[in-house]
Motif scaffolding. Structure first.
Motif, PDB file in Angstrom:
ATOM      1  N   THR A 109       0.987  -1.226  -0.130  1.00  0.00           N
ATOM      2  CA  THR A 109       0.220   0.067   0.284  1.00  0.00           C
ATOM      3  C   THR A 109       0.880   1.262   0.224  1.00  0.00           C
ATOM      4  OG1 THR A 109      -1.591  -1.038   1.549  1.00  0.00           O
ATOM      5  CG2 THR A 109      -2.072   1.300   1.284  1.00  0.00           C
ATOM      6  N   VAL A 110       1.259   1.076   0.988  1.00  0.00           N
ATOM      7  CA  VAL A 110       2.345   2.615   1.094  1.00  0.00           C
ATOM      8  C   VAL A 110       3.846   2.621  -0.379  1.00  0.00           C
ATOM      9  CG1 VAL A 110       4.576   4.064   1.931  1.00  0.00           C
ATOM     10  CG2 VAL A 110       2.829   2.100   3.177  1.00  0.00           C
ATOM     11  N   SER A 111       4.435   1.826  -0.689  1.00  0.00           N
ATOM     12  CA  SER A 111       5.152   1.862  -1.887  1.00  0.00           C
ATOM     13  C   SER A 111       3.778   2.567  -3.261  1.00  0.00           C
ATOM     14  CB  SER A 111       5.865   0.425  -2.407  1.00  0.00           C
ATOM     15  OG  SER A 111       4.957  -1.338  -2.590  1.00  0.00           O
ATOM     16  N   GLU A 112       3.490   1.091  -3.308  1.00  0.00           N
ATOM     17  CA  GLU A 112       2.507   1.705  -4.323  1.00  0.00           C
ATOM     18  C   GLU A 112       1.583   3.352  -4.133  1.00  0.00           C
ATOM     19  OE1 GLU A 112      -0.829  -1.733  -4.288  1.00  0.00           O
ATOM     20  OE2 GLU A 112       1.448  -2.820  -5.248  1.00  0.00           O
ATOM     21  N   GLY A 113       1.202   3.605  -2.871  1.00  0.00           N
ATOM     22  CA  GLY A 113       0.706   4.784  -2.703  1.00  0.00           C
ATOM     23  C   GLY A 113       1.749   5.939  -2.950  1.00  0.00           C
ATOM     24  N   ALA A 114       3.056   5.441  -2.994  1.00  0.00           N
ATOM     25  CA  ALA A 114       3.761   6.506  -3.694  1.00  0.00           C
ATOM     26  C   ALA A 114       3.272   6.942  -5.179  1.00  0.00           C
ATOM     27  CB  ALA A 114       5.286   6.382  -2.732  1.00  0.00           C
ATOM     28  N   ILE A 115       3.182   6.287  -6.006  1.00  0.00           N
ATOM     29  CA  ILE A 115       3.346   6.671  -7.301  1.00  0.00           C
ATOM     30  C   ILE A 115       1.906   6.517  -7.851  1.00  0.00           C
ATOM     31  CG2 ILE A 115       5.504   5.461  -7.424  1.00  0.00           C
ATOM     32  CD1 ILE A 115       4.183   3.094  -8.893  1.00  0.00           C
ATOM     33  N   CYS A 116       0.856   6.215  -7.518  1.00  0.00           N
ATOM     34  CA  CYS A 116      -0.589   6.240  -7.698  1.00  0.00           C
ATOM     35  C   CYS A 116      -1.397   7.679  -8.006  1.00  0.00           C
ATOM     36  CB  CYS A 116      -1.868   5.611  -6.626  1.00  0.00           C
ATOM     37  SG  CYS A 116      -1.993   6.839  -4.974  1.00  0.00           S
TER      38      CYS A 116
END
Length: 287
Positions: A109-116
């Motif tokens: 969630t955090v890693s994908e949220g960074a580039i969402c």
């Protein structure tokens, strides 16, 4: 000669400055809630589309969600089961399961949220969609994956000694609180990474260090008391301990643990929401 009156430009991005500068957060939250409800079909379609794309052209498909933690738990069990105070390797595998699977949701969630926000630049520039939709999509997708994988993996853990106990009824609460916490972190990383792209590279290192600073592969009771109390300074620790208590220990969590998890989730979500909203209108200029 007739005077040509130009029609006003359509407002693509709703103004947020007045609400934020006037500290009218209740009105801002209410407006966002209405927007999210109005775009609920878009949110649903984005989650479904990302879920399909994640396993597109994969022979095993969703089974990789099960195989990855199983293989990781197998390797860690063989390597570390002899170093910690567990009765058998199966008991240690259940301990790993109770912490490793929830952590996978937080990491994704955090890693994908960074580039969402960056990844959805074409959509943001074409039509108006509340930007909150994109980090929420990542949370819902990974929370759904957590629920499905945890249910299937628990059945595989039964031969190793996993038990169906009454405290497992609190599992939905644990997932909800952890997802709320993950959403708050994702809102922060989405904002920072959109402005400073180098942050995305640093985030991988931070998450890796955070993983080893959280008692997932090692139990707290193997550490001296003067060191163990410091884990309460780790905001992820109460959530992981929540999962470990109800899955591995088979016990009801203390009120202190539940309240600390709920409090941290609310505070982090509040900080993430305020951070995201303060810079929301400027994100499009950084894409």
């Amino acid at each position: 000669m007739a005077t040509q009156v130009s029609s006003p430009m359509p407002q693509v991005f709703p103004p947020g400055g007045d609400a934020l500068s006037g500290a009218n957060w209740i009105g801002t939250i209410a407006r966002d809630a209405r927007d999210l409800y109005r775009f609920r079909a878009v949110l649903k379609n984005l989650v479904a589309q990302d879920f399909r794309l994640r396993y597109h052209r994969s022979v095993l498909g969703f089974l990789w969600t099960l195989l990855n933690p199983i293989l990781m738990m197998a390797v860690l069990s063989v390597v570390f089961s002899q170093f910690f105070k567990f009765d058998n390797a199966g008991n240690y595998a259940i301990y790993l399961f109770s912490g490793l699977v929830p952590w996978s949701m937080l990491y994704a969630t955090v890693s994908e949220g960074a580039i969402c926000v960056i990844a959805n630049e074409p959509l943001i520039r074409k039509i108006y969609i509340p930007k909150l939709v994109f980090p929420i999509t990542r949370v819902l997708l990974n929370a759904a994956t957590l629920v499905l994988s945890m249910g299937a993996l628990f059945l595989l853990m039964v031969p190793l000694g996993a038990r169906l106990t009454a405290p497992l009824l609190l599992l939905p609460l644990a997932i909800t609180l952890f997802a709320t916490f993950a959403l708050g972190i994702a809102l922060i990383t989405a904002t920072v990474n959109t402005f400073y792209r180098d942050f995305g590279h640093l985030l991988t290192v931070v998450l890796q260090a955070w993983y080893f600073a959280t008692p997932i592969i090692y139990p707290v009771n193997t550490l001296p008391p003067e060191v163990a109390w410091r884990f309460w300074l780790n905001p992820a620790y109460p959530f992981i301990r929540f999962f470990q208590t109800i899955i591995h220990d088979g016990q009801w969590p203390s009120w202190a643990l539940v309240c600390s998890s709920a409090g941290i989730a609310a505070v982090v979500l509040g900080i993430g929401y305020v951070t995201f909203k303060c810079y929301e209108d400027k994100l499009v200029f950084r894409l």
